[in-house]
Design a protein around this motif. Structure first.
Motif, PDB file in Angstrom:
ATOM      1  N   ALA A 170       0.829  -1.208   0.000  1.00 50.68           N
ATOM      2  CA  ALA A 170       0.000   0.000   0.000  1.00 50.68           C
ATOM      3  C   ALA A 170       0.857   1.249   0.000  1.00 50.68           C
ATOM      4  N   TYR A 171       1.923   1.261   0.789  1.00 45.23           N
ATOM      5  CA  TYR A 171       2.817   2.419   0.817  1.00 45.23           C
ATOM      6  C   TYR A 171       3.477   2.632  -0.543  1.00 45.23           C
ATOM      7  N   VAL A 222       2.416   1.737  -3.494  1.00 49.48           N
ATOM      8  CA  VAL A 222       1.419   2.206  -4.461  1.00 49.48           C
ATOM      9  C   VAL A 222       1.141   3.691  -4.241  1.00 49.48           C
ATOM     10  N   LEU A 223       0.967   4.087  -2.995  1.00 49.66           N
ATOM     11  CA  LEU A 223       0.678   5.487  -2.699  1.00 49.66           C
ATOM     12  C   LEU A 223       1.877   6.391  -2.983  1.00 49.66           C
ATOM     13  N   ALA A 224       3.079   5.923  -2.693  1.00 46.90           N
ATOM     14  CA  ALA A 224       4.275   6.746  -2.864  1.00 46.90           C
ATOM     15  C   ALA A 224       4.647   6.932  -4.331  1.00 46.90           C
ATOM     16  N   THR A 225       4.431   5.897  -5.145  1.00 47.26           N
ATOM     17  CA  THR A 225       4.854   5.982  -6.546  1.00 47.26           C
ATOM     18  C   THR A 225       3.723   6.333  -7.494  1.00 47.26           C
ATOM     19  N   GLY A 226       2.503   6.049  -7.106  1.00 48.29           N
ATOM     20  CA  GLY A 226       1.369   6.276  -7.993  1.00 48.29           C
ATOM     21  C   GLY A 226       1.216   5.212  -9.061  1.00 48.29           C
ATOM     22  N   LYS A 227       2.061   4.192  -9.024  1.00 48.43           N
ATOM     23  CA  LYS A 227       1.980   3.098  -9.994  1.00 48.43           C
ATOM     24  C   LYS A 227       1.013   2.041  -9.493  1.00 48.43           C
ATOM     25  N   TYR A 245      -0.504  -1.691  -8.677  1.00 47.37           N
ATOM     26  CA  TYR A 245       0.047  -2.966  -8.216  1.00 47.37           C
ATOM     27  C   TYR A 245      -0.295  -4.036  -9.231  1.00 47.37           C
TER      28      TYR A 245
END
Length: 69
Positions: free
Chosen positions: A49-50, A52-57, A59
């Protein structure tokens, strides 16, 4: 904590699946106490989750990692 509850729910069904994360979790459940497996799965969910949120890419569950897009 919702991560713990989610991890517990995931671990109830991992034996029925054959993706990379499910195989890892099944092996972990065999090696360790069930509570340790729950915390490890919650940690894995939090890390995904981190990321995904940090990179915006998105999963990609087939790869077990973030998609290249």
């Amino acid at each position: 904590n919702l991560l713990i509850h989610g991890a517990r729910a995931v671990l109830r069904f991992v034996e029925r699946k054959q993706d990379r994360t499910s195989r890892w979790a099944t092996a972990l459940k065999r090696r360790r106490h069930s509570n340790v497996a729950v915390v490890a799965m919650a940690n894995k969910i939090a890390r995904v989750a981190y990321a995904v949120l940090a990179t915006g890419k998105p999963y990609d569950p087939a790869m077990g990692a973030l998609a290249n897009g």
